[in-house]
Design an enzyme around this catalytic site. Structure first.
Site, PDB file in Angstrom:
ATOM      1  N   TYR A 201       0.800  -1.201   0.013  1.00 32.66           N
ATOM      2  CA  TYR A 201      -0.233  -0.127  -0.041  1.00 32.66           C
ATOM      3  C   TYR A 201       0.982   1.351   0.171  1.00 32.66           C
ATOM      4  CZ  TYR A 201      -3.962   3.082   1.456  1.00 32.66           C
ATOM      5  OH  TYR A 201      -4.709   4.077   1.516  1.00 32.66           O
TER       6      TYR A 201
ATOM      7  N   GLN B 119       3.260   0.125  43.247  1.00 31.25           N
ATOM      8  CA  GLN B 119       3.172  -0.772  42.262  1.00 31.25           C
ATOM      9  C   GLN B 119       2.053  -0.937  41.671  1.00 31.25           C
ATOM     10  OE1 GLN B 119       6.593  -1.732  41.336  1.00 31.25           O
ATOM     11  NE2 GLN B 119       6.243  -3.568  39.949  1.00 31.25           N
TER      12      GLN B 119
ATOM     13  N   GLU C 255      -1.780   5.413  10.263  1.00 26.31           N
ATOM     14  CA  GLU C 255      -3.489   5.507  10.388  1.00 26.31           C
ATOM     15  C   GLU C 255      -3.979   6.420  10.897  1.00 26.31           C
ATOM     16  OE1 GLU C 255      -5.616   3.445   8.342  1.00 26.31           O
ATOM     17  OE2 GLU C 255      -3.450   2.498   7.496  1.00 26.31           O
TER      18      GLU C 255
HETATM   19  C1  LIG Z   1      21.477  -0.578  32.099  1.00 24.61           C
HETATM   20  C2  LIG Z   1      21.814  -0.979  33.380  1.00 24.61           C
HETATM   21  C3  LIG Z   1      23.235  -0.448  33.990  1.00 24.61           C
HETATM   22  C4  LIG Z   1      23.282  -1.216  35.392  1.00 24.61           C
HETATM   23  N1  LIG Z   1      24.696  -1.067  35.732  1.00 24.61           N
HETATM   24  C5  LIG Z   1      25.022  -1.466  37.152  1.00 24.61           C
HETATM   25  C6  LIG Z   1      26.361  -1.604  37.524  1.00 24.61           C
HETATM   26  O1  LIG Z   1      27.171  -1.144  36.753  1.00 24.61           O
HETATM   27  N2  LIG Z   1      26.543  -2.274  38.642  1.00 24.61           N
HETATM   28  C7  LIG Z   1      25.645  -2.649  39.161  1.00 24.61           C
HETATM   29  O2  LIG Z   1      25.770  -3.211  40.526  1.00 24.61           O
HETATM   30  N3  LIG Z   1      24.209  -2.612  39.269  1.00 24.61           N
HETATM   31  C8  LIG Z   1      23.810  -1.913  37.954  1.00 24.61           C
HETATM   32  N4  LIG Z   1      22.762  -1.901  37.111  1.00 24.61           N
HETATM   33  C9  LIG Z   1      21.529  -2.523  38.320  1.00 24.61           C
HETATM   34  C10 LIG Z   1      20.514  -1.445  38.853  1.00 24.61           C
HETATM   35  O3  LIG Z   1      21.245  -0.639  39.963  1.00 24.61           O
HETATM   36  C11 LIG Z   1      19.349  -1.987  39.362  1.00 24.61           C
HETATM   37  O4  LIG Z   1      18.615  -2.565  38.292  1.00 24.61           O
HETATM   38  C12 LIG Z   1      18.476  -0.998  40.143  1.00 24.61           C
HETATM   39  O5  LIG Z   1      19.163  -0.972  41.169  1.00 24.61           O
HETATM   40  C13 LIG Z   1      17.041  -1.328  40.267  1.00 24.61           C
HETATM   41  O6  LIG Z   1      16.877  -2.734  41.150  1.00 24.61           O
HETATM   42  P1  LIG Z   1      16.016  -3.645  40.695  1.00 24.61           P
HETATM   43  O7  LIG Z   1      16.337  -3.724  38.938  1.00 24.61           O
HETATM   44  O8  LIG Z   1      16.290  -4.795  41.566  1.00 24.61           O
HETATM   45  O9  LIG Z   1      14.436  -3.357  40.438  1.00 24.61           O
HETATM   46  P2  LIG Z   1      13.576  -3.880  41.678  1.00 24.61           P
HETATM   47  O10 LIG Z   1      13.981  -3.176  42.926  1.00 24.61           O
HETATM   48  O11 LIG Z   1      13.131  -5.347  41.529  1.00 24.61           O
HETATM   49  O12 LIG Z   1      12.284  -3.098  41.213  1.00 24.61           O
HETATM   50  C14 LIG Z   1      11.150  -3.545  40.546  1.00 24.61           C
HETATM   51  C15 LIG Z   1       9.810  -2.812  40.713  1.00 24.61           C
HETATM   52  O13 LIG Z   1       9.547  -2.993  42.359  1.00 24.61           O
HETATM   53  C16 LIG Z   1       9.419  -1.643  42.716  1.00 24.61           C
HETATM   54  N5  LIG Z   1       9.857  -1.623  44.242  1.00 24.61           N
HETATM   55  C17 LIG Z   1      11.061  -2.123  44.755  1.00 24.61           C
HETATM   56  N6  LIG Z   1      11.096  -1.861  46.066  1.00 24.61           N
HETATM   57  C18 LIG Z   1      10.133  -1.252  46.298  1.00 24.61           C
HETATM   58  C19 LIG Z   1       9.506  -0.521  47.366  1.00 24.61           C
HETATM   59  N7  LIG Z   1      10.334  -0.669  48.631  1.00 24.61           N
HETATM   60  N8  LIG Z   1       8.657   0.284  47.526  1.00 24.61           N
HETATM   61  C20 LIG Z   1       7.828   0.483  46.220  1.00 24.61           C
HETATM   62  N9  LIG Z   1       8.066  -0.241  45.179  1.00 24.61           N
HETATM   63  C21 LIG Z   1       9.349  -0.915  45.230  1.00 24.61           C
HETATM   64  C22 LIG Z   1      10.072  -0.653  41.898  1.00 24.61           C
HETATM   65  O14 LIG Z   1       9.669   0.550  42.011  1.00 24.61           O
HETATM   66  C23 LIG Z   1       9.951  -1.447  40.530  1.00 24.61           C
HETATM   67  O15 LIG Z   1       8.754  -0.837  39.857  1.00 24.61           O
HETATM   68  C24 LIG Z   1      22.368  -1.693  35.932  1.00 24.61           C
HETATM   69  C25 LIG Z   1      20.916  -1.447  35.456  1.00 24.61           C
HETATM   70  C26 LIG Z   1      20.688  -1.307  34.203  1.00 24.61           C
HETATM   71  C27 LIG Z   1      19.120  -1.226  33.661  1.00 24.61           C
HETATM   72  C1  LIG Z   2       6.100   1.615  11.001  1.00 19.81           C
HETATM   73  C2  LIG Z   2       5.289   2.204   9.910  1.00 19.81           C
HETATM   74  C3  LIG Z   2       4.646   1.731   8.776  1.00 19.81           C
HETATM   75  C4  LIG Z   2       4.051   2.360   7.921  1.00 19.81           C
HETATM   76  N1  LIG Z   2       3.477   1.771   6.980  1.00 19.81           N
HETATM   77  C5  LIG Z   2       2.965   2.555   5.823  1.00 19.81           C
HETATM   78  C6  LIG Z   2       2.422   1.866   4.677  1.00 19.81           C
HETATM   79  O1  LIG Z   2       2.523   0.500   4.630  1.00 19.81           O
HETATM   80  N2  LIG Z   2       2.030   2.644   3.428  1.00 19.81           N
HETATM   81  C7  LIG Z   2       1.986   4.055   3.564  1.00 19.81           C
HETATM   82  O2  LIG Z   2       1.425   4.473   2.708  1.00 19.81           O
HETATM   83  N3  LIG Z   2       2.488   4.514   4.715  1.00 19.81           N
HETATM   84  C8  LIG Z   2       3.073   3.878   5.870  1.00 19.81           C
HETATM   85  N4  LIG Z   2       3.556   4.741   6.617  1.00 19.81           N
HETATM   86  C9  LIG Z   2       3.296   5.960   7.108  1.00 19.81           C
HETATM   87  C10 LIG Z   2       2.320   6.674   7.967  1.00 19.81           C
HETATM   88  O3  LIG Z   2       1.014   6.420   7.326  1.00 19.81           O
HETATM   89  C11 LIG Z   2       2.986   8.125   8.187  1.00 19.81           C
HETATM   90  O4  LIG Z   2       4.008   7.994   8.858  1.00 19.81           O
HETATM   91  C12 LIG Z   2       1.653   8.726   8.989  1.00 19.81           C
HETATM   92  O5  LIG Z   2       0.712   8.949   8.065  1.00 19.81           O
HETATM   93  C13 LIG Z   2       1.969  10.219   9.543  1.00 19.81           C
HETATM   94  O6  LIG Z   2       2.556  10.981   8.751  1.00 19.81           O
HETATM   95  P1  LIG Z   2       4.025  11.785   8.717  1.00 19.81           P
HETATM   96  O7  LIG Z   2       4.934  10.787   8.959  1.00 19.81           O
HETATM   97  O8  LIG Z   2       4.044  12.600   7.587  1.00 19.81           O
HETATM   98  O9  LIG Z   2       3.968  12.870  10.074  1.00 19.81           O
HETATM   99  P2  LIG Z   2       3.764  14.315   9.997  1.00 19.81           P
HETATM  100  O10 LIG Z   2       2.383  14.784   9.491  1.00 19.81           O
HETATM  101  O11 LIG Z   2       4.958  14.808   9.284  1.00 19.81           O
HETATM  102  O12 LIG Z   2       3.735  14.716  11.634  1.00 19.81           O
HETATM  103  C14 LIG Z   2       4.736  15.413  12.266  1.00 19.81           C
HETATM  104  C15 LIG Z   2       4.423  16.207  13.435  1.00 19.81           C
HETATM  105  O13 LIG Z   2       3.582  17.227  12.925  1.00 19.81           O
HETATM  106  C16 LIG Z   2       2.163  17.363  13.412  1.00 19.81           C
HETATM  107  N5  LIG Z   2       1.235  17.517  12.563  1.00 19.81           N
HETATM  108  C17 LIG Z   2       0.910  17.480  11.168  1.00 19.81           C
HETATM  109  N6  LIG Z   2       0.054  17.816  10.681  1.00 19.81           N
HETATM  110  C18 LIG Z   2      -0.595  18.558  11.616  1.00 19.81           C
HETATM  111  C19 LIG Z   2      -1.670  19.527  11.716  1.00 19.81           C
HETATM  112  N7  LIG Z   2      -2.485  19.788  10.682  1.00 19.81           N
HETATM  113  N8  LIG Z   2      -2.159  20.112  13.111  1.00 19.81           N
HETATM  114  C20 LIG Z   2      -1.382  19.922  13.891  1.00 19.81           C
HETATM  115  N9  LIG Z   2      -0.013  19.003  14.069  1.00 19.81           N
HETATM  116  C21 LIG Z   2       0.288  18.449  12.750  1.00 19.81           C
HETATM  117  C22 LIG Z   2       2.075  15.799  13.903  1.00 19.81           C
HETATM  118  O14 LIG Z   2       1.166  15.859  14.926  1.00 19.81           O
HETATM  119  C23 LIG Z   2       3.537  15.504  14.226  1.00 19.81           C
HETATM  120  O15 LIG Z   2       3.591  15.775  15.572  1.00 19.81           O
HETATM  121  C24 LIG Z   2       4.109   3.909   8.034  1.00 19.81           C
HETATM  122  C25 LIG Z   2       4.712   4.539   9.166  1.00 19.81           C
HETATM  123  C26 LIG Z   2       5.343   3.827  10.159  1.00 19.81           C
HETATM  124  C27 LIG Z   2       5.937   4.531  11.018  1.00 19.81           C
END
Ligand SMILES: Cc1cc2nc3c(=O)[nH]c(=O)nc-3n(C[C@H](O)[C@H](O)[C@H](O)COP(=O)(O)OP(=O)(O)OC[C@H]3O[C@@H](n4cnc5c(N)ncnc54)[C@H](O)[C@@H]3O)c2cc1C
Ligand SMILES: Cc1cc2nc3c(=O)[nH]c(=O)nc-3n(C[C@H](O)[C@H](O)[C@H](O)COP(=O)(O)OP(=O)(O)OC[C@H]3O[C@@H](n4cnc5c(N)ncnc54)[C@H](O)[C@@H]3O)c2cc1C
Ligand SMILES: [Ca+2]
Lengths: 664, 664
Positions: free
Chosen positions: B135, B330, B424
């Site tokens: 399309y 949570q 769409e």
């Molecule tokens: C890209 C990346 C790089 C990292 N690099 C390091 C690194 O170099 N070294 C290292 O040691 N670690 C690293 N980490 C780990 C990171 O520190 C932990 O992911 C982080 O501390 C969050 O802990 P968790 O993943 O156990 O989350 P969880 O604690 O399991 O959280 C899960 C959900 O439970 C909720 N939750 C948990 N406890 C509570 C509470 N008491 N009350 C309410 N809600 C709660 C949270 O809000 C969350 O929605 C990395 C993580 C990422 C994603």
């Molecule tokens: C994964 C993917 C699959 C797709 N598949 C198809 C496909 O199979 N065939 C096909 O034909 N197309 C396809 N598309 C294209 C898609 O239909 C267009 O990306 C979509 O219509 C949005 O148009 P645009 O990208 O030009 O956004 P734009 O119109 O350029 O939007 C940019 C910004 O301007 C704002 N804006 C634009 N006009 C106005 C207005 N009048 N008032 C206020 N704000 C406005 C928007 O809100 C947005 O923030 C695909 C796109 C994606 C991402």
């Protein structure tokens, strides 16, 4: 048409001096100069090209990262860069690597938790990169709850060693960056067992790999934990897993600044205050807030420039269509984010001042401001990283379909940024810490305690409980005093309401748990107030440069009023403002957008991002979007042939109705 | 421990019959049976394995997609699946492919816009997949503004052909799925030029590739547009670019159901009403709303199950720690999303009824309900896709660090889902269309027009302008009538406020542009009302099964009250409720969470997702998360060696301080 600046018209509209604004953004002429020099050094070196990064399979991406890290270190030494310059240089390489953790966590952990002798032994090795280290805290089963870590370090007085061991599957270290494939050493956090007792979690320097052939040492199991969100993005990093099977290390490899284990296995607390740890957390989180402003500024640069290039609808008499930046819905989504970038920047600058202040006080054995500083950095970390993550995705959507292409730069920026909401303290867990501090502050008011720092406003309890906003016309919302009072009133009343509801519970902890969703909202309100008030404070300083102050005032108002509008439920529920006043705020916001509009491109130019650092065709400085998008498409490996691999096996038999004969 | 159900305890707590709820979710026993059978067919077939998908480089991923598509088609024919079954079967393959566009857009476009002869010629070819179509509407320069497309189709009366041409760079087709590497044909949208006139944009069937060797036909340039957001995700799809250099097609390949071009090049409008196009849009958007509920249900399943497995903090006397699902923060983040999945499901079911209703009426030449149906589907498309995209990312954050791993399934689900906010109809552009309809509806009230369908409530203008909510205690918020009135009042007053503000502008269009941010908010309020009211309507039907109705009532209340809380600014600003009532709503919401809690796992089990379809270790049915995470890590290609590629060139010289000797 190479070299034409398609955004020149936009740049000419600006009402302020972009070069002066760059100084404001970077904090000083000196900081600007260093950043500018380092960014250009990196951008001009083909080894640091980011082109095609999102197309590289994991192994190639990883190898490319190793190359950039090694070459980067070589250049740093050849150019004799200072520590500060080197740090910036690495930032602009803009590809997560083991070096981030080595410099950002491993060395600081030794510095913060090690003794003088340990500093003397380990820091030179690390600083020359003769060893490479990671920060191994998180385990498969424990992240937020650090005190629940399961890895053990059992002192063996017979041999004067600690035995490091992973007793369960969930005790496997999991996540440490740089661990999976590169680090030779790690600061490993484990439960100290000695003396028949569990002394809680402490850090140990553990060698993980042979310095001769890089193989994991006996008893050490290491691997990479696998693919993470996004293409390119954080997959350049070898976040790792690590298991120990009774690995022995000498006693002097426990980081003993705070707690010492003697030859006999006895523990003694040193006179170094444990609060020092908070000092380090303040430091790390302050850099996270600064980084949030940078990530946000990159997303906003891309969305702003592209919104000026992109035209859609509204052509009159065959003339050009409307630039999408001129649609009010686009402005209402984009300009608050632009204002937030500046707001977070100034919050970050203030935090770095706060860190210095705290450090000075700590050295003078004054711990009084630490809880407040800790709460405020935790809160700002949470607020700015959550807002930035959402904002990057909103900027992507603001670019329509083309924002979904990797060449827009936004998908990778999002994927690489979002973990900031999780690491260094899960954002919700942090908000609850802030809430705890706020509730405590309020409860102590009746004892006559005078709150200081970012909670000082709570000292004016009586006024804040009864005051009414005096805003009558939309312009009244331009007064900093109107804004500040509304934000203070809202935050204070929300905390007070929580406190009152809490007092209905017999058990305070149960009440806290039950009301935690309200408490988290109150914490957000308090943090937004901090950001608003630091922006307002900033504007009280003399800021030189044509038109600078004026446009910053506009941005401050946009930040405040858009925040107010988004959260108007809080403001109205606490009767901090009336519905009429809320409507006036939104009206005023619309007028402010018109003042931002002609300055939009200049405001993002002021971030001084190179095209290399942005890594976005939509955000190109020259606005030459379409031809470059078109050219870039052809780089995809799928385009090396007209007829794709798999045609013979899968497409042709399908078209020819011969699938039943095909081997599939 | 294989085979143990770690979530059995959770499942035992449920207060309702899961099997009955599955029927409610799928709409009927028959629909459930088909889905269940198809899902299991796909899940049990190793060719459809999704393992390692996020690690595949683009070309391998694409080839893997071709294989799945071909093999899928083979199986569909071997098993003699009905159209309905085949559609489900493809859904559960769960990998975007050219087939989506072939069946979902190419064939429907021919069916909707083609003449009977065109149907006879093209549909059998397409339905047997002897041709593959895409399309091709969007261009590099135009997406939302379809009327601005630049591709031309110029009629040449000499040869009785159209000449399809891409006059500018920005006229290049850009985005069509399946175009880049697979499609042999496309429905190409172009400006019809004949008779010395521009007749606007129409669809043309154009052959793009040779059916013999698959090479692009002369004058046709095709390529893939390159990598998109995320690993795996939409990169299995060959979204393409397409340029025409004066490509000739026979006249009868213009889709002529609505407009005909004669042998002489004269245009005649047929008596088929143009409004038919809206019928198709209603159809497509209805499927998008249904898909939103599915995507959301997948994310919520993962986050809910993992939140029950994950324990963090709160261990007492050495007992197990607290399941994170028990933290109110949570719950406050997760349960509204769970409720939204159900809410969107029922909105989708209602929309599919609406589509049938509209189609029946169209066939009876009754176009009266079309504008309302169009506005409401546009609005629900916008609302549900935006909410779902945000919700998936929130579910990822709810899983802490582990949610950032591809094996959690959430990164890919997010990346593959987000474009639904853009295609769409860009969600903001759609909201403005809804707003336009609402403002018009209000303006016609004074003419005594009785609004019908989803805007019927506006007919009670007088009541809605003066009514006051009678809620006095938290439980009063459980009454559907309280909820409904609050939502109606809020939506109506917001639209009225916009209308009043609009009337201040001399030029209506200027006013509309200026106030578009407010208008978009009013449109959201209206759409939320629709979702709430359709959920309430659903509960008026008899729904058999133990405990089903009770728990659905709870979910309806959670959806309504969490939406009210999130947007309480609107409710308060319009004085639809008082601050006191807003607080009571939040209190009631907390109580409702306690009712959801024991049912949480059963509520996501009711979606009946297979582990294959979920593709998430965190969301595994059996809750056996940690061992499987650990095993999966080892699959990463980086782990095929202990010492990584690049060690010799980049790591060793760095450690040995020999970088100056290394070639980099
Ligand atoms: C890209 C990346 C790089 C990292 N690099 C390091 C690194 O170099 N070294 C290292 O040691 N670690 C690293 N980490 C780990 C990171 O520190 C932990 O992911 C982080 O501390 C969050 O802990 P968790 O993943 O156990 O989350 P969880 O604690 O399991 O959280 C899960 C959900 O439970 C909720 N939750 C948990 N406890 C509570 C509470 N008491 N009350 C309410 N809600 C709660 C949270 O809000 C969350 O929605 C990395 C993580 C990422 C994603
Ligand atoms: C994964 C993917 C699959 C797709 N598949 C198809 C496909 O199979 N065939 C096909 O034909 N197309 C396809 N598309 C294209 C898609 O239909 C267009 O990306 C979509 O219509 C949005 O148009 P645009 O990208 O030009 O956004 P734009 O119109 O350029 O939007 C940019 C910004 O301007 C704002 N804006 C634009 N006009 C106005 C207005 N009048 N008032 C206020 N704000 C406005 C928007 O809100 C947005 O923030 C695909 C796109 C994606 C991402
Ligand atoms: Ca609002």
């Amino acid at each position: 048409m190479e070299g034409v600046d398609y955004l020149a018209g936009e740049r000419n509209k600006a009402g302020f001096d972009v070069n002066c604004m760059k100084i404001v953004w970077y904090g000083s002429q000196r900081d600007f100069d260093i950043s500018d020099r380092m960014a250009k050094l990196v951008a001009s070196d083909p080894v640091f090209s980011k082109e095609n990064r999102t197309m590289l399979p994991r192994k190639e991406l990883f190898k490319n990262t190793l190359k950039k890290a090694a070459y980067g270190w070589k250049r740093i030494r050849e150019l004799n860069l200072t520590f500060e310059e080197a740090t910036k240089f690495r930032t602009y390489i803009d590809q997560p690597a083991f070096t981030d953790l080595h410099w950002g966590m491993f060395i600081p952990a030794i510095r913060g938790q090690g003794t003088d002798e340990q500093h003397k032994k380990w820091l030179p090795l690390a600083q020359k990169m003769q060893i490479i280290g990671c920060y191994a805290q998180t385990e498969l089963g424990h992240g937020s709850n650090v005190q629940g870590l399961e890895t053990t370090a059992t002192f063996d007085p017979k041999t004067d060693e600690f035995v490091i061991h992973s007793p369960t599957l969930t005790s496997s270290k999991w996540w440490p960056g740089g661990l999976g494939k590169v680090s030779t050493h790690g600061v490993v956090y484990a439960r100290l067992l000695t003396d028949g007792q569990d002394h809680g979690v402490h850090g140990f320097i553990v060698q993980l790999r042979s310095l001769e052939d890089h193989s994991p040492l006996p008893g050490v199991t290491i691997a990479d934990i696998g693919m993470k969100f996004g293409n390119g993005a954080y997959n350049s990093m070898d976040n790792g897993l690590l298991r120990f099977d009774h690995v022995r290390i000498p006693r002097d490899q426990m980081l003993m600044r705070v707690l010492q284990v003697s030859r006999e296995g006895k523990c003694t607390q040193s006179d170094v205050p444990r609060q020092l740890i908070y000092g380090t957390m303040v430091y790390v989180r302050q850099t996270i807030v600064a980084d949030a402003s940078v990530a946000l500024s990159r997303a906003v640069t891309i969305a702003t420039r592209y919104s000026c290039v992109r035209r859609q609808f509204g052509s009159q008499n065959g003339g050009p269509e409307t630039q999408v930046v001129d649609y009010k819905t686009q402005q209402n989504r984009l300009f608050p984010l632009l204002a937030s970038a500046y707001a977070f920047r100034f919050a970050g600058q203030w935090l770095s001042w706060l860190y210095k202040d705290v450090t000075d006080k700590l050295q003078a054995n004054d711990f009084s401001t630490l809880p407040e500083a800790h709460a405020c950095t935790a809160g700002l970390k949470s607020l700015t990283t959550s807002a930035t993550a959402d904002a990057i995705e909103e900027c992507r959507k603001l670019c329509g379909g083309h924002g979904y292409l990797c060449t827009s730069g936004l998908p990778e920026l999002f994927a690489v940024y979002v973990p900031a909401c999780t690491y260094e303290g899960d954002n919700v867990v942090l908000l609850l810490q802030v809430a705890r501090f706020l509730v405590k502050t309020v409860s102590q008011l009746k004892n006559g305690n005078k709150p200081a720092g970012t909670v000082a406003y709570m000292g004016r309890a009586e006024h804040l409980m009864k005051c009414r906003s005096t805003v009558e016309r939309a312009e009244d919302w331009l007064k900093p005093s109107s804004i500040l009072e509304a934000f203070e009133t809202r935050a204070f009343r929300m905390v007070v309401a929580c406190s009152q509801n809490l007092s209905q519970f017999a058990n305070h902890e149960e009440g806290f748990a039950e009301l935690s969703a309200d408490l988290a909202e109150a914490a957000v309100a308090h943090c937004q107030l901090i950001v608003v008030s630091k922006f307002i404070d900033k504007l009280k300083e003399p800021i030189p440069g044509k038109g600078i102050k004026q446009i910053l005032e506009v941005l401050c108002q946009v930040y405040a009023l858009s925040t107010l509008h988004k959260h108007q439920g809080d403001f109205l529920a606490t009767a901090s403002i009336t519905p009429k006043q809320a409507a006036l705020a939104f009206t005023q916001l619309r007028h402010l957008y018109s003042q931002v509009r002609p300055n939009a491109v200049a405001l993002v130019d002021s971030f001084n991002h190179t095209d290399h650092y942005l890594g976005s065709i939509l955000g190109r400085y020259d606005g030459n979007v379409y031809p470059k998008l078109y050219d870039a498409a052809w780089q995809d490996p799928l385009n090396d042939k007209d007829v794709p691999d798999g045609y013979k096996e899968y497409i042709r038999p399908l078209l020819k109705n011969q699938l039943h004969l095909a081997k599939l």
